[in-house]
Motif scaffolding. Structure first.
Motif, PDB file in Angstrom:
ATOM      1  N   HIS A  60      15.825   8.360  46.247  1.00  0.00           N
ATOM      2  CA  HIS A  60      16.935   9.303  46.351  1.00  0.00           C
ATOM      3  C   HIS A  60      16.615  10.514  47.229  1.00  0.00           C
ATOM      4  N   GLY A  61      15.344  10.696  47.567  1.00  0.00           N
ATOM      5  CA  GLY A  61      14.941  11.829  48.393  1.00  0.00           C
ATOM      6  C   GLY A  61      14.521  13.035  47.593  1.00  0.00           C
ATOM      7  N   PHE A  62      14.691  12.988  46.276  1.00  0.00           N
ATOM      8  CA  PHE A  62      14.316  14.113  45.422  1.00  0.00           C
ATOM      9  C   PHE A  62      13.954  13.602  44.031  1.00  0.00           C
ATOM     10  N   CYS A  63      13.273  14.454  43.280  1.00  0.00           N
ATOM     11  CA  CYS A  63      12.954  14.154  41.894  1.00  0.00           C
ATOM     12  C   CYS A  63      12.757  15.475  41.157  1.00  0.00           C
ATOM     13  N   VAL A  64      12.601  15.393  39.858  1.00  0.00           N
ATOM     14  CA  VAL A  64      12.380  16.576  39.041  1.00  0.00           C
ATOM     15  C   VAL A  64      11.050  16.424  38.317  1.00  0.00           C
ATOM     16  N   LEU A  65      10.194  17.435  38.441  1.00  0.00           N
ATOM     17  CA  LEU A  65       8.930  17.464  37.720  1.00  0.00           C
ATOM     18  C   LEU A  65       8.927  18.648  36.772  1.00  0.00           C
ATOM     19  N   HIS A  66       8.178  18.504  35.710  1.00  0.00           N
ATOM     20  CA  HIS A  66       8.003  19.614  34.778  1.00  0.00           C
ATOM     21  C   HIS A  66       6.575  20.113  34.944  1.00  0.00           C
ATOM     22  N   GLY A  67       6.442  21.374  35.277  1.00  0.00           N
ATOM     23  CA  GLY A  67       5.110  21.916  35.506  1.00  0.00           C
ATOM     24  C   GLY A  67       5.037  23.397  35.200  1.00  0.00           C
ATOM     25  N   LEU A 252      10.853  21.878  38.159  1.00  0.00           N
ATOM     26  CA  LEU A 252      10.568  21.901  39.595  1.00  0.00           C
ATOM     27  C   LEU A 252      11.402  20.839  40.303  1.00  0.00           C
ATOM     28  N   LEU A 253      12.254  21.280  41.208  1.00  0.00           N
ATOM     29  CA  LEU A 253      13.046  20.364  42.019  1.00  0.00           C
ATOM     30  C   LEU A 253      12.238  20.063  43.279  1.00  0.00           C
ATOM     31  N   VAL A 254      11.788  18.830  43.392  1.00  0.00           N
ATOM     32  CA  VAL A 254      10.924  18.407  44.497  1.00  0.00           C
ATOM     33  C   VAL A 254      11.740  17.511  45.425  1.00  0.00           C
ATOM     34  N   PHE A 255      11.738  17.803  46.718  1.00  0.00           N
ATOM     35  CA  PHE A 255      12.489  16.959  47.640  1.00  0.00           C
ATOM     36  C   PHE A 255      11.793  16.873  48.985  1.00  0.00           C
ATOM     37  N   ARG A 256      12.077  15.780  49.673  1.00  0.00           N
ATOM     38  CA  ARG A 256      11.496  15.528  50.993  1.00  0.00           C
ATOM     39  C   ARG A 256      12.470  16.029  52.058  1.00  0.00           C
TER      40      ARG A 256
END
Length: 293
Positions: A60-67, A252-256
């Motif tokens: 999807h080009g993005f994911c959510v991490l908990h940190g 954390l919203l992580v995306f490329r």
């Protein structure tokens, strides 16, 4: 929620010339314009992410991490140099654990802040970017961003494939051997500085709903000291947009943004107005990174 964001119109002039925009005013230059692309405001549905596990960076080009991080909220305003390296280290560690396929991850940012030395790559220029929405936004005149960067409501990716190479040369001078001939991704990690945050959240577009051959356009982003190549987006009714409702500081919203070969899923993104927002003006921090395979 129902909101709006800006695409770029498919105007006739873009058939003959490359899109461009400046991040400064050009009123002092006779006949000059600060952009040749026409914004296309569209009403969109922005869906709240219900299950973060439903979204994957490579699909999807993005994911959510908990940190958990320990960034001093006030420190980013008082003295960025005293807090940024520790925060970069924490973000890099979180990404290394989530994505073991990367052999090296280096944080950086290109916003106009004071360059600071970094202990890893020699002569590396690094920055900590903080956005603090002005109470007058979105009526702030473009080019006059006041004390802090303002949210961006134009659907975009920070760089193109070729633009990412230019960024690495600019940000890591003399260190070409670290990435030449290797695959790499340009990633962003975005989160609010305070929680809960519901004011002008960051929306990301599911890349599986983007038509790369017809929706994406290259654009030159003309800065005061360089020209970056970014990607902007044309409207397509199939696009699906998502956001993290009441996003916390550990979400954390992580995306490329781009990759070295222009083959991987990426996330076009934009800040969107939340008509139900009850919190204070948005304050957010984002880290940009290069992740080398």
């Amino acid at each position: 929620m129902q909101s709006s964001l800006y695409y770029i119109e498919k105007t006739a002039n873009l058939k003959q010339e490359k899109a461009f925009s400046t991040d400064f005013t050009v009123d002092h230059v006779e006949g000059a314009v600060d952009q040749n692309a026409t914004p296309d405001c569209r009403q969109v549905t922005v869906n709240a992410i219900q299950d973060p596990d439903d979204f994957q960076l490579d699909v999807h080009g993005f994911c959510v991490l908990h940190g958990q991080t320990h960034l001093d909220h006030e420190g980013v305003y008082r003295n960025k140099a005293s807090v940024q390296d520790a925060y970069y280290y924490e973000i890099e560690a979180i990404l290394h654990e989530a994505f073991p396929q990367y052999s090296r991850i280096e944080a950086f940012d290109l916003t106009a802040c004071t360059p600071l030395p970094h202990p890893t790559f020699s002569s590396k220029l690094t920055y900590l970017q903080v956005r603090k929405r002005d109470v007058d936004f979105p009526d702030v005149v473009r080019g006059y961003r006041k004390e802090y960067e303002q949210p961006s409501s134009i659907a975009h990716c920070d760089w193109s494939k070729n633009g990412s190479l230019k960024v690495l040369h600019w940000c890591f001078p003399g260190n070409e051997s670290y990435w030449e001939g290797k695959r790499f991704d340009m990633l962003n990690v975005w989160r609010p500085l305070k929680q809960p945050s519901d004011d002008w959240p960051l929306a990301v577009c599911d890349y599986t709903t983007v038509d790369p051959d017809h929706d994406i356009r290259l654009s030159d982003a003309i800065r005061r000291d360089r020209v970056d190549e970014v990607c902007v987006l044309h409207y397509n009714e199939k696009h699906k947009w998502y956001y993290l409702k009441d996003q916390g500081v550990e979400d954390l919203l992580v995306f490329r943004n781009a990759d070295s070969h222009g083959e991987r899923a990426r996330a076009f993104h934009a800040a969107v107005h939340n008509p139900q927002a009850q919190g204070p003006p948005r304050e957010s921090v984002e880290v940009r990174l290069v992740a080398i395979y």
